[in-house]
Design a protein around this motif. Structure first.
Motif, PDB file in Angstrom:
ATOM      1  N   LEU A   1       0.727  -0.908   0.242  1.00 47.36           N
ATOM      2  CA  LEU A   1      -0.252  -0.128  -0.269  1.00 47.36           C
ATOM      3  C   LEU A   1       0.897   1.180   0.105  1.00 47.36           C
ATOM      4  CD1 LEU A   1      -2.764  -0.503   2.746  1.00 47.36           C
ATOM      5  CD2 LEU A   1      -2.879  -0.960   0.258  1.00 47.36           C
ATOM      6  N   ASP A   2       2.215   1.104   0.357  1.00 46.36           N
ATOM      7  CA  ASP A   2       2.801   2.789   0.933  1.00 46.36           C
ATOM      8  C   ASP A   2       3.772   2.472  -0.624  1.00 46.36           C
ATOM      9  OD1 ASP A   2       2.435   3.156   3.575  1.00 46.36           O
ATOM     10  OD2 ASP A   2       2.442   0.256   3.136  1.00 46.36           O
ATOM     11  N   HIS A   3       3.962   3.466  -1.222  1.00 45.08           N
ATOM     12  CA  HIS A   3       4.668   3.497  -2.515  1.00 45.08           C
ATOM     13  C   HIS A   3       5.101   5.183  -2.519  1.00 45.08           C
ATOM     14  CE1 HIS A   3       1.748   0.899  -3.922  1.00 45.08           C
ATOM     15  NE2 HIS A   3       0.662   1.567  -3.225  1.00 45.08           N
ATOM     16  N   ILE A   4       6.268   4.877  -3.397  1.00 47.63           N
ATOM     17  CA  ILE A   4       7.440   6.268  -3.570  1.00 47.63           C
ATOM     18  C   ILE A   4       7.090   6.179  -5.585  1.00 47.63           C
ATOM     19  CG2 ILE A   4       9.690   7.266  -3.195  1.00 47.63           C
ATOM     20  CD1 ILE A   4       9.918   4.926  -0.760  1.00 47.63           C
ATOM     21  N   LEU A   5       6.320   7.693  -5.598  1.00 48.65           N
ATOM     22  CA  LEU A   5       6.581   7.052  -6.936  1.00 48.65           C
ATOM     23  C   LEU A   5       7.451   8.709  -7.427  1.00 48.65           C
ATOM     24  CD1 LEU A   5       2.968   7.066  -8.152  1.00 48.65           C
ATOM     25  CD2 LEU A   5       4.817   5.574  -7.196  1.00 48.65           C
ATOM     26  N   LEU A   6       8.417   8.103  -8.937  1.00 47.61           N
ATOM     27  CA  LEU A   6      10.300   9.747  -8.763  1.00 47.61           C
ATOM     28  C   LEU A   6       8.965  10.502 -10.194  1.00 47.61           C
ATOM     29  CD1 LEU A   6      12.868   7.675  -7.811  1.00 47.61           C
ATOM     30  CD2 LEU A   6      11.478   8.747  -6.042  1.00 47.61           C
ATOM     31  N   SER A   7       9.231  11.489 -10.098  1.00 47.31           N
ATOM     32  CA  SER A   7       8.751  11.733 -11.615  1.00 47.31           C
ATOM     33  C   SER A   7      10.247  11.901 -12.714  1.00 47.31           C
ATOM     34  CB  SER A   7       8.904  13.708 -11.510  1.00 47.31           C
ATOM     35  OG  SER A   7      10.620  13.790 -10.498  1.00 47.31           O
ATOM     36  N   PRO A   8      10.041  11.651 -14.013  1.00 49.80           N
ATOM     37  CA  PRO A   8      10.841  11.580 -14.884  1.00 49.80           C
ATOM     38  C   PRO A   8      11.953  12.082 -14.328  1.00 49.80           C
ATOM     39  CG  PRO A   8       8.826  11.695 -15.794  1.00 49.80           C
ATOM     40  CD  PRO A   8       9.172  12.218 -14.784  1.00 49.80           C
ATOM     41  N   TYR A   9      11.895  12.962 -14.213  1.00 53.02           N
ATOM     42  CA  TYR A   9      13.448  14.113 -13.811  1.00 53.02           C
ATOM     43  C   TYR A   9      14.371  13.823 -12.941  1.00 53.02           C
ATOM     44  CZ  TYR A   9      16.463  18.373 -13.267  1.00 53.02           C
ATOM     45  OH  TYR A   9      17.690  19.228 -13.341  1.00 53.02           O
ATOM     46  N   ILE A  10      13.741  12.940 -11.375  1.00 50.45           N
ATOM     47  CA  ILE A  10      14.542  12.666 -10.930  1.00 50.45           C
ATOM     48  C   ILE A  10      14.590  10.578 -11.111  1.00 50.45           C
ATOM     49  CG2 ILE A  10      13.232  11.666  -9.437  1.00 50.45           C
ATOM     50  CD1 ILE A  10      15.069  13.634  -6.939  1.00 50.45           C
ATOM     51  N   ALA A  11      13.793  10.033 -11.752  1.00 48.41           N
ATOM     52  CA  ALA A  11      13.503   9.230 -11.192  1.00 48.41           C
ATOM     53  C   ALA A  11      15.346   8.485 -12.024  1.00 48.41           C
ATOM     54  CB  ALA A  11      13.034   8.192 -12.699  1.00 48.41           C
ATOM     55  N   GLY A  12      16.187   8.669 -13.154  1.00 48.82           N
ATOM     56  CA  GLY A  12      17.554   8.274 -13.178  1.00 48.82           C
ATOM     57  C   GLY A  12      18.206   8.269 -11.623  1.00 48.82           C
ATOM     58  N   ARG A  13      18.530   8.524 -11.017  1.00 47.49           N
ATOM     59  CA  ARG A  13      18.765   8.673  -9.541  1.00 47.49           C
ATOM     60  C   ARG A  13      18.883   7.467  -9.241  1.00 47.49           C
ATOM     61  NH1 ARG A  13      18.934  14.014  -6.923  1.00 47.49           N
ATOM     62  NH2 ARG A  13      19.772  13.395  -5.614  1.00 47.49           N
ATOM     63  N   LEU A  14      17.196   6.906  -8.896  1.00 51.42           N
ATOM     64  CA  LEU A  14      17.280   6.247  -8.375  1.00 51.42           C
ATOM     65  C   LEU A  14      18.008   4.807  -7.786  1.00 51.42           C
ATOM     66  CD1 LEU A  14      15.204   4.392  -6.330  1.00 51.42           C
ATOM     67  CD2 LEU A  14      14.293   3.806  -8.829  1.00 51.42           C
ATOM     68  N   SER A  15      18.733   5.039  -7.018  1.00 50.44           N
ATOM     69  CA  SER A  15      20.214   3.509  -6.827  1.00 50.44           C
ATOM     70  C   SER A  15      19.669   2.096  -6.253  1.00 50.44           C
ATOM     71  CB  SER A  15      21.240   4.297  -6.121  1.00 50.44           C
ATOM     72  OG  SER A  15      21.292   4.396  -5.045  1.00 50.44           O
ATOM     73  N   GLY A  16      18.272   2.500  -5.007  1.00 54.99           N
ATOM     74  CA  GLY A  16      17.939   0.741  -4.662  1.00 54.99           C
ATOM     75  C   GLY A  16      17.095   1.175  -3.373  1.00 54.99           C
ATOM     76  N   GLY A  17      16.604   0.341  -2.644  1.00 55.60           N
ATOM     77  CA  GLY A  17      15.360   0.506  -2.151  1.00 55.60           C
ATOM     78  C   GLY A  17      15.083  -0.413  -1.421  1.00 55.60           C
ATOM     79  N   ASN A  18      13.639  -0.652  -0.705  1.00 61.45           N
ATOM     80  CA  ASN A  18      13.266  -2.066  -0.501  1.00 61.45           C
ATOM     81  C   ASN A  18      12.129  -1.663   0.950  1.00 61.45           C
ATOM     82  OD1 ASN A  18      13.088  -4.950   0.303  1.00 61.45           O
ATOM     83  ND2 ASN A  18      15.464  -5.138   0.343  1.00 61.45           N
ATOM     84  N   VAL A  19      11.503  -2.607   1.417  1.00 67.54           N
ATOM     85  CA  VAL A  19      10.874  -2.526   2.587  1.00 67.54           C
ATOM     86  C   VAL A  19      11.812  -3.406   4.123  1.00 67.54           C
ATOM     87  CG1 VAL A  19       8.805  -3.242   3.405  1.00 67.54           C
ATOM     88  CG2 VAL A  19       9.387  -2.945   1.012  1.00 67.54           C
ATOM     89  N   ASP A  20      11.769  -2.373   5.426  1.00 70.05           N
ATOM     90  CA  ASP A  20      12.419  -2.770   6.248  1.00 70.05           C
ATOM     91  C   ASP A  20      11.227  -3.860   6.970  1.00 70.05           C
ATOM     92  OD1 ASP A  20      14.815  -1.728   5.694  1.00 70.05           O
ATOM     93  OD2 ASP A  20      14.317  -0.035   6.942  1.00 70.05           O
ATOM     94  N   LYS A  21      10.622  -5.169   6.579  1.00 69.02           N
ATOM     95  CA  LYS A  21      10.024  -5.950   6.963  1.00 69.02           C
ATOM     96  C   LYS A  21      10.205  -6.373   8.239  1.00 69.02           C
ATOM     97  CE  LYS A  21       6.913 -10.274   5.559  1.00 69.02           C
ATOM     98  NZ  LYS A  21       8.015 -11.619   4.935  1.00 69.02           N
TER      99      LYS A  21
END
Length: 256
Positions: free
Chosen positions: A217-237
């Motif tokens: 249910l919890d999301h992080i959406l990036l605009s095209p201008y910044i999307a190329g900077r995405l380098s990782g991510g996860n859920v701290d389950k």
């Protein structure tokens, strides 16, 4: 830079859990939802002591959103979603941090379906799309982050066939989410894990967490201008398994 979202489900009652996670995860920017506290009862002293500045919009007993930043200035833009001056629910706060527009949101649940709560959810999404289209059109670095109360696809929920008439999974809200992606927003976690079943919420009932019977249910959406900077991510389950934890787990991404 590490950016996270966490529906704390009552910030004062779960403050020890939040502070423990902040110390462990060390995020640079954090968006919180479901503060469930009036404006004057936000625990700013404890948040400051943990090393974070904060802006927040509280609401007694329900809703409430906040943005935290470590060693960075927060410039508040607005604390309500434009488009309905009659809407008094505390579900949106927008700020600029490190030249990035941060839109922290707690989208309405919408249940029961059908009914006025579902209609409110659809109208809220429409307002969100109108506001966020402006960021795309202006080519701004922006992040939509928080508890969307939307299950985007069958991969994002345990036994999706049981959810067809639930406001979290209704075809109308899933289509609205896909329209955001088609406009150019990147679903960061799904882009990093395209084929994995990843959840961010587990109900307190029926040992849902133990059985991994959850939903995303919890999301992080990036605009095209910044999307190329995405380098990782996860859920701290694992945080969901802590004593007196929220029914949500923190979600985070890293940007280069």
């Amino acid at each position: 830079m590490k950016i996270a979202t966490y529906n704390v489900n009552g910030i004062n009652g779960r403050l020890p859990v939040l502070l423990r996670w902040l110390e462990e995860a060390q995020p640079d920017i954090v968006c919180l939802q479901e503060l469930k506290a009036p404006q004057e009862r936000f625990p700013i002293d404890a948040i400051n002591a943990a090393g974070y500045n904060a802006i927040w919009h509280g609401q007694k007993s329900w809703n409430g959103v906040a943005i935290l930043a470590r060693d960075m200035e927060i410039t508040e833009v607005q604390r309500s979603l434009p488009g309905d001056p009659e809407d008094q629910q505390s579900r949106y706060i927008e700020a600029i941090i490190n030249q990035i527009v941060i839109c922290c949101l707690y989208l309405p649940n919408g249940n029961p379906y059908p009914g006025p709560k579902f209609d409110y959810k659809l109208s809220w999404i429409k307002r969100l799309k109108k506001r966020t289209n402006q960021f795309i059109d202006m080519d701004l670095p922006a992040i939509l982050i928080g508890d969307f109360n939307i299950i985007p696809t069958p991969l994002d929920v345990y036994k999706p066939e049981r959810w067809e008439d639930n406001a979290l999974y209704r075809i109308e809200v899933r289509k609205a989410y896909q329209q955001l992606l088609k406009k150019g927003w990147l679903d960061s976690i799904r882009s990093l894990y395209p084929d994995e079943q990843i959840f961010t919420f587990w109900d307190y009932l029926y040992k849902s967490y133990d059985r991994n019977a959850g939903m995303r249910l919890d999301h992080i959406l990036l605009s095209p201008y910044i999307a190329g900077r995405l380098s990782g991510g996860n859920v701290d389950k694992h945080v969901r398994g802590w004593e007196k934890s929220s029914d949500h787990a923190p979600v985070w991404i890293s940007l280069e």
